[in-house]
Scaffold this active site. Sequence first.
Site, PDB file in Angstrom:
ATOM      1  CG  HIS A   1      -4.384   4.242  -0.574  1.00  0.00           C
ATOM      2  ND1 HIS A   1      -3.352   3.349  -0.663  1.00  0.00           N
ATOM      3  CD2 HIS A   1      -4.805   4.454  -1.851  1.00  0.00           C
ATOM      4  CE1 HIS A   1      -3.146   3.044  -1.938  1.00  0.00           C
ATOM      5  NE2 HIS A   1      -4.018   3.689  -2.675  1.00  0.00           N
TER       6      HIS A   1
ATOM      7  CG  ASP B   1      -1.906   1.116   1.210  1.00  0.00           C
ATOM      8  OD1 ASP B   1      -1.559   2.213   0.738  1.00  0.00           O
ATOM      9  OD2 ASP B   1      -3.046   0.901   1.641  1.00  0.00           O
ATOM     10  CG  HIS B   2       1.298   4.096  -3.290  1.00  0.00           C
ATOM     11  ND1 HIS B   2       0.237   3.558  -3.970  1.00  0.00           N
ATOM     12  CD2 HIS B   2       1.093   5.421  -3.283  1.00  0.00           C
ATOM     13  CE1 HIS B   2      -0.560   4.531  -4.356  1.00  0.00           C
ATOM     14  NE2 HIS B   2      -0.074   5.667  -3.956  1.00  0.00           N
TER      15      HIS B   2
HETATM   16  N1  LIG Z   1       0.172   2.537 -12.524  1.00  0.00           N
HETATM   17  C1  LIG Z   1      -0.001   2.867 -11.259  1.00  0.00           C
HETATM   18  O1  LIG Z   1       0.314   4.000 -10.831  1.00  0.00           O
HETATM   19  C2  LIG Z   1      -0.542   1.879 -10.264  1.00  0.00           C
HETATM   20  C3  LIG Z   1      -0.722   2.278  -8.939  1.00  0.00           C
HETATM   21  C4  LIG Z   1      -1.169   1.345  -8.016  1.00  0.00           C
HETATM   22  C5  LIG Z   1      -1.440   0.062  -8.421  1.00  0.00           C
HETATM   23  N2  LIG Z   1      -1.281  -0.315  -9.714  1.00  0.00           N
HETATM   24  C6  LIG Z   1      -1.581  -1.695 -10.065  1.00  0.00           C
HETATM   25  O2  LIG Z   1      -0.409  -2.293 -10.591  1.00  0.00           O
HETATM   26  C7  LIG Z   1      -0.733  -3.202 -11.620  1.00  0.00           C
HETATM   27  C8  LIG Z   1       0.009  -2.799 -12.867  1.00  0.00           C
HETATM   28  O3  LIG Z   1      -0.387  -1.497 -13.237  1.00  0.00           O
HETATM   29  P1  LIG Z   1       0.112  -0.796 -14.557  1.00  0.00           P
HETATM   30  O4  LIG Z   1      -0.416   0.579 -14.481  1.00  0.00           O
HETATM   31  O5  LIG Z   1       1.548  -1.007 -14.767  1.00  0.00           O
HETATM   32  O6  LIG Z   1      -0.716  -1.602 -15.657  1.00  0.00           O
HETATM   33  P2  LIG Z   1      -0.386  -1.742 -17.210  1.00  0.00           P
HETATM   34  O7  LIG Z   1       0.368  -0.565 -17.699  1.00  0.00           O
HETATM   35  O8  LIG Z   1      -1.645  -2.117 -17.877  1.00  0.00           O
HETATM   36  O9  LIG Z   1       0.603  -2.980 -17.248  1.00  0.00           O
HETATM   37  C9  LIG Z   1       0.174  -4.299 -17.019  1.00  0.00           C
HETATM   38  C10 LIG Z   1       1.338  -5.225 -17.237  1.00  0.00           C
HETATM   39  O10 LIG Z   1       0.895  -6.554 -17.091  1.00  0.00           O
HETATM   40  C11 LIG Z   1       1.397  -7.309 -18.189  1.00  0.00           C
HETATM   41  N3  LIG Z   1       0.566  -8.463 -18.444  1.00  0.00           N
HETATM   42  C12 LIG Z   1       0.953  -9.726 -18.246  1.00  0.00           C
HETATM   43  N4  LIG Z   1      -0.015 -10.590 -18.558  1.00  0.00           N
HETATM   44  C13 LIG Z   1      -1.060  -9.858 -18.961  1.00  0.00           C
HETATM   45  C14 LIG Z   1      -2.348 -10.193 -19.397  1.00  0.00           C
HETATM   46  N5  LIG Z   1      -2.757 -11.468 -19.463  1.00  0.00           N
HETATM   47  N6  LIG Z   1      -3.177  -9.189 -19.725  1.00  0.00           N
HETATM   48  C15 LIG Z   1      -2.766  -7.907 -19.657  1.00  0.00           C
HETATM   49  N7  LIG Z   1      -1.542  -7.549 -19.248  1.00  0.00           N
HETATM   50  C16 LIG Z   1      -0.691  -8.515 -18.896  1.00  0.00           C
HETATM   51  C17 LIG Z   1       1.447  -6.309 -19.312  1.00  0.00           C
HETATM   52  O11 LIG Z   1       2.428  -6.663 -20.245  1.00  0.00           O
HETATM   53  P3  LIG Z   1       2.237  -7.538 -21.539  1.00  0.00           P
HETATM   54  O12 LIG Z   1       1.032  -7.053 -22.240  1.00  0.00           O
HETATM   55  O13 LIG Z   1       3.527  -7.257 -22.258  1.00  0.00           O
HETATM   56  O14 LIG Z   1       2.153  -8.925 -21.039  1.00  0.00           O
HETATM   57  C18 LIG Z   1       1.960  -5.090 -18.599  1.00  0.00           C
HETATM   58  O15 LIG Z   1       3.354  -5.166 -18.455  1.00  0.00           O
HETATM   59  C19 LIG Z   1      -2.251  -3.128 -11.777  1.00  0.00           C
HETATM   60  O16 LIG Z   1      -2.857  -4.192 -11.091  1.00  0.00           O
HETATM   61  C20 LIG Z   1      -2.627  -1.807 -11.140  1.00  0.00           C
HETATM   62  O17 LIG Z   1      -3.921  -1.853 -10.594  1.00  0.00           O
HETATM   63  C21 LIG Z   1      -0.827   0.560 -10.633  1.00  0.00           C
END
Ligand SMILES: NC(=O)c1ccc[n+]([C@@H]2O[C@H](COP(=O)([O-])OP(=O)(O)OC[C@H]3O[C@@H](n4cnc5c(N)ncnc54)[C@H](OP(=O)(O)O)[C@@H]3O)[C@@H](O)[C@H]2O)c1
Length: 511
Positions: free
Chosen positions: A248, A185-186
């Site tokens: 949070h 939980d950042h």
């Molecule tokens: N971004 C933020 O600030 C933030 C903050 C808090 C929490 N989060 C959480 O952290 C997680 C990642 O967030 P993100 O913003 O980095 O999401 P994102 O940009 O959509 O990235 C998702 C990643 O998962 C990979 N992936 C692997 N298997 C997948 C599949 N079957 N379907 C779709 N993608 C797949 C994707 O890469 P490939 O398509 O290359 O496989 C991609 O690298 C999420 O659960 C989000 O809720 C994010």
Amino acid sequence: MKSKDIKDLALIIFGASGDLTYRKLIPAVFDLYKQKSLPANFAVLGVARTSFTDDSFREKMKEGIRQFATAKDALDGELNEFCQKLHYLSINTEKEGDYAKVKERLDKLDKEADTGGNYIFYLSTPPSLYPLIPKYLASQGLNRQGNSFRRIIIEKPFGTDLKSAIELNSSLLENYEEDQIYRIDHYMGKETVQNLLVTRFANGIYEPLWNRNYIDHIEITAAESIGVENRGGYYDNSGALRDMVQNHLLQIVGLVAMEPPMSIDSVSIRNEKLKVFQALRPLSGEDVFKNVIRGQYTAANIKGKYAKGYREEKGVAPESRTETYLAMKLFIDNWRWGGVPFYVRTGKRLPTRVSEIVIHFKPAPQRLFPESVNLSDDNQLIIRVQPDEGILLKTNMKVPGSGFQTNTVNMDFHYSQLKDAYYLPEAYERLLLDCMTGDSTLYVRGDALEATWKFVQPLLDFWKDNPDAPLHGYPAGSWGPNVADDLIEGKDRHWRYPCKNLSDDGIYCEL
Ligand SMILES: NC(=O)c1ccc[n+]([C@@H]2O[C@H](COP(=O)([O-])OP(=O)(O)OC[C@H]3O[C@@H](n4cnc5c(N)ncnc54)[C@H](OP(=O)(O)O)[C@@H]3O)[C@@H](O)[C@H]2O)c1
């Protein structure tokens, strides 16, 4: 924490082609490298489906570091040296068989980088993969600890309701011990949030006042000025309660309200936080009407520019009833807090980005000064989580001169005042380092997670069963629905507004 205290290790990031890795995780690891906090032998293995070579992955991560790291101005030489530690593997994350490739690559990395078989698996993928990846890793024996450690960090959202959170916990516990699971939980990585423990338990002056006898009410705000940006699809299935409150904000409530722990270790602190969550007064149907206000931002002009309403955002259903604002009054039924309301609010498209905790103290027992003296009855301790982290105490002070005219003054401390003397780590940096050292204090334990879901579940049920329950519109750039002001009861009690409405009018409109 210096690198000599941390075992050599490999950090394996699933979802390495995604936004979080690019903007937060790799920049944070680079900052740890700059601070000389990484162990001597360290490697990152990025895993996702997108095809990258080690080199093209390194180039992409360099861009992210240049934009988002604290040490973004590092010399090219340092950046290149760091990037040699980054590696990439493309697999189909949903295919169990592909995890043999992960094992094979890690064995190779252990030999090349001497990482000692210690692994931290960071799940930064869509949440549907959270049960699968750990299971498939376990099928390769990558969950088993002997002389080396195996830990998993899991991003939010951890479940979408009580049932799914319990199911996810149980599925992880089939292959891992609780102390291998780090639910991140950042907010807990923010300096002022951790400073709450020091403010409360390392000073003799606050704790005697930290209870129902001296505190009138407590306000916790997490306001965002941005809307849903490009996360409309995700957000429309989530809403403010799941996205901010369950995790949070309730975690902050836990730290504000907990009893002093037996000692400052992870078990004692997390035990005390759990007791707070267990003491939250459940909200039944009638209470939801009375004590919870939902809102959704509508289109507005902000400083002459058109700001979209939530329903116009990409990925959002045109008739969506998802809340982008939530304010609630909650009570903690224990001896310390009996009868003290906690007011919690969060929202998107509010006038500013600010997260803060405001402790409102009770007035002095007797008013000695005449009515004509403009006294504030509300001493406040404001703990600013972001931005401009710090702490501020508002007290009455006599204005110089004859008579007893008074004014409210602020005694304040800003972390920025220390920036020349101390390095202020970003939240992900601090939390990653904690996981490397095996310190789970700031991570969420499974039982606490379930307790917070248990508290919010009746709200989810109520809104599902009562689709017409009020959802108040509020113009983008305002402080949310005006009706939320009525939640705070009592003479001269109101939310603290750290800045004014930005929209042209703060009109109340029912959707
Ligand atoms: N971004 C933020 O600030 C933030 C903050 C808090 C929490 N989060 C959480 O952290 C997680 C990642 O967030 P993100 O913003 O980095 O999401 P994102 O940009 O959509 O990235 C998702 C990643 O998962 C990979 N992936 C692997 N298997 C997948 C599949 N079957 N379907 C779709 N993608 C797949 C994707 O890469 P490939 O398509 O290359 O496989 C991609 O690298 C999420 O659960 C989000 O809720 C994010």
